[in-house]
Design an enzyme around this catalytic site. Structure first.
Site, PDB file in Angstrom:
ATOM      1  N   SER A 227      22.274  77.944  13.841  1.00 16.48           N
ATOM      2  CA  SER A 227      23.337  78.645  14.563  1.00 16.48           C
ATOM      3  C   SER A 227      23.323  80.136  14.211  1.00 16.48           C
ATOM      4  O   SER A 227      22.301  80.792  14.371  1.00 16.48           O
ATOM      5  CB  SER A 227      24.684  77.988  14.239  1.00 16.48           C
ATOM      6  OG  SER A 227      25.687  78.428  15.135  1.00 16.48           O
ATOM      7  N   ASP A 453      23.037  72.166  24.087  1.00 16.78           N
ATOM      8  CA  ASP A 453      23.803  72.838  23.031  1.00 16.78           C
ATOM      9  C   ASP A 453      24.969  73.622  23.627  1.00 16.78           C
ATOM     10  O   ASP A 453      24.775  74.503  24.463  1.00 16.78           O
ATOM     11  CB  ASP A 453      22.882  73.799  22.261  1.00 16.78           C
ATOM     12  CG  ASP A 453      23.437  74.208  20.913  1.00 16.78           C
ATOM     13  OD1 ASP A 453      24.635  74.534  20.836  1.00 16.78           O
ATOM     14  OD2 ASP A 453      22.670  74.202  19.929  1.00 16.78           O
ATOM     15  N   HIS A 483      25.099  70.526  18.942  1.00 16.36           N
ATOM     16  CA  HIS A 483      24.698  71.841  18.426  1.00 16.36           C
ATOM     17  C   HIS A 483      23.558  71.678  17.441  1.00 16.36           C
ATOM     18  O   HIS A 483      23.707  71.029  16.400  1.00 16.36           O
ATOM     19  CB  HIS A 483      25.905  72.494  17.756  1.00 16.36           C
ATOM     20  CG  HIS A 483      25.689  73.890  17.307  1.00 16.36           C
ATOM     21  ND1 HIS A 483      24.837  74.769  17.955  1.00 16.36           N
ATOM     22  CD2 HIS A 483      26.203  74.596  16.265  1.00 16.36           C
ATOM     23  CE1 HIS A 483      24.860  75.937  17.347  1.00 16.36           C
ATOM     24  NE2 HIS A 483      25.665  75.858  16.311  1.00 16.36           N
TER      25      HIS A 483
END
Length: 514
Positions: A227, A453, A483
């Site tokens: 991320s 995602d 995610h």
């Protein structure tokens, strides 16, 4: 979320569902010594601080290996490397394999920004057992986070009130209240952490990582970023391309976007994830308890949120489930397909007037534990984003963008658009429109994008590959949900990532896993 320009909290941080906030700061000691020569004092890890989320000390790994913690000194201001220092909290698990085959340390950043790596890595250590056969697994609280000069803004009671506010104002009164509350939050950050705020940019954290590489004794930085950790890794590669070892970016932030473009992209991403949730629920053999068709599921959610705007329902006593809390709870559940069952349960109960499950999901998003204590993930998230992102958006500007955001997502559009006003009253100027991650001369970076995602939409992976430059970024696609990709457990993704990190085998560009 009203205080976050982008919802960059990773699914690993979300697992919280399952001391002083400034611990880790130095006493303003001067950095006269050569910080690259410092020796770390590794000891058994203490229980996480309140700023790290609280809880128990990490349990031993299979086979009895203990997690060890240490504090690394780093300059408060990298422009003044001989000036005041701060402490950067580290955690490690030494390699389980033959020392003769040890590659070095593998440094993790799990995202946020604002997530504590010191607590997250031990919580998911089993997932990286294979990588530990050739690496010491290492993570850290980036500056501004947890024990590393953690940013402090409002206290627990104030945060309870803050997260109960209406983050999607419908009239002038509600708009004024939101802006006043945001300004109050930002003023509290300046009052309690003003000395730290100018020095929590991603470029500062990247410089910390290169110092960490040297202190750990590695000639190259081997890195696993998830991320926001992909943005941090990209900035590191730009600053130190010759120092990049084997690196993996998973759940990739688009480095070419402004904060507005990132928020709009997330609106589309979370809407796609909601669409996929609704399709999944209604396609099962048994009846979907929250709707008869995919559109019915979304219509019922929209009605629930509209009703909560004027009439909240009981949540976690004594708090009520508001429209804002329900929206953040739904968003939290969309970070992982594993959480869809909790979203179904939470919606089913909310339709019957019980908002507890959705509020627990919202609390997880906001870093609140069952004792009512907040980690500093919200404060750190805002501080890092606002220090990084140059644009400052006014309320009038946001209102002008609402139609575009609503078109991207009827459910999340307003929520993410108003989040853009978070930095308007911030005490520190933002650094740039977007990060520079160009890294000519770097070793290959494996960039893993997930087509489903919600938080870092799939298109960002290709943008990262292009921005890193020719011969650096290698894209791998995972056709999945949630995610990130590695922690989905997909065998194809694991094989490609492990093959690169352990054996140096770069998969062919364009590899697709499903």
């Amino acid at each position: 979320m009203p205080n976050q320009p982008r919802l960059r909290v990773t699914v690993l941080t979300a697992a919280v569902l399952l001391s002083s906030l400034m611990t880790g700061c130095s006493d303003d000691s001067k950095g006269d010594e050569d910080l690259t020569a410092q020796k770390l004092s590794w000891k058994d890890c203490p229980a996480p601080s309140e700023a790290e989320g609280g809880g128990n000390a990490p349990s031993p790994l299979p086979g009895g290996a203990e997690w060890q913690c240490a504090t690394m000194k780093a300059p408060l201001d990298w422009a003044k490397p001989k000036g005041d220092t701060i402490g950067i909290a580290l955690v490690r698990a030494k390699t389980s394999g033959d020392q003769s085959r040890r590659i070095g340390s593998l440094v993790f950043n799990f995202g946020g920004p604002g997530g504590s790596g010191v607590t997250t890595l031990p919580a998911f250590g089993d997932d990286y057992a294979k990588l530990r056969t050739r690496y010491d697994l290492v993570s850290f609280d980036p500056r501004g986070v947890g024990r590393s000069a953690g940013v402090k803004c409002e206290d627990d009671q104030q945060l309870d009130e803050y997260f109960q506010q209406d983050a999607t104002p419908d009239n002038a009164t509600e708009r004024s209240a939101l802006l006043d509350n945001t300004k109050q939050f930002n003023t509290a950050c300046e009052k309690n952490s003003g000395k730290t705020l100018p020095h929590v940019r991603t470029t500062d954290a990247a410089r910390d990582m290169d110092l960490m590489r040297q202190v750990l004794g590695d000639t190259k930085l081997h890195y696993f970023g998830i991320s926001y950790g992909t943005e941090l890794g990209g900035v590191y590669a730009h600053l130190y391309p010759k120092n990049v070892g084997r690196a993996v970016f998973d759940g990739v932030v688009d480095p070419t976007q402004t904060s507005e473009q990132g928020s709009l992209g997330q609106a589309k991403g979370f809407q796609l994830a909601l669409d996929n949730f609704a399709e999944d629920c209604t396609s099962k053999v048994d009846d979907c308890p929250v709707g008869d068709t995919a559109q019915d599921v979304k219509d019922r959610i929209a009605k629930l949120l509209a009703d909560l705007d004027s009439k909240p329902i009981p949540g976690v006593f004594p708090r009520q489930l508001t429209q804002t809390a329900a929206t953040s709870g739904i968003a939290q559940a969309l970070y992982s397909k594993d959480f869809w069952q909790y979203l179904t349960q939470g919606l089913e109960q909310a339709y019957d007037g019980d908002g507890k499950v959705l509020m627990l999901l919202s609390d997880s998003m906001n870093g609140r534990n069952e004792d009512g204590q907040y980690s500093n993930i919200t404060a750190a998230n805002v501080a890092i984003n606002c220090a990084d992102d140059k644009p400052r958006y006014t309320a009038d500007y946001v209102e002008g963008k609402l139609p575009q955001f609503r078109a991207a997502s009827p459910l999340f559009g307003d929520y993410l658009a108003w989040g853009m006003a978070s930095c308007t009253d911030w005490a520190v100027a933002g650094a740039a429109d977007h990060p520079d991650v160009s890294a000519p001369g770097s070793a290959p970076v494996l960039v893993v994008g997930n087509t489903g995602d919600p938080a870092t939409p799939y298109e960002g992976a290709k943008k990262m590959v292009d921005a890193l430059g020719s011969g650096v970024g290698v894209e791998l696609t995972y056709k999945g949900q949630g995610h990130g990709a590695y922690d989905s457990g997909n065998k194809c993704v694991h094989s490609a990532v492990d093959g690169y990190l352990l054996d140096g085998k770069v998969p062919p560009a364009g590899t697709v896993c499903s």
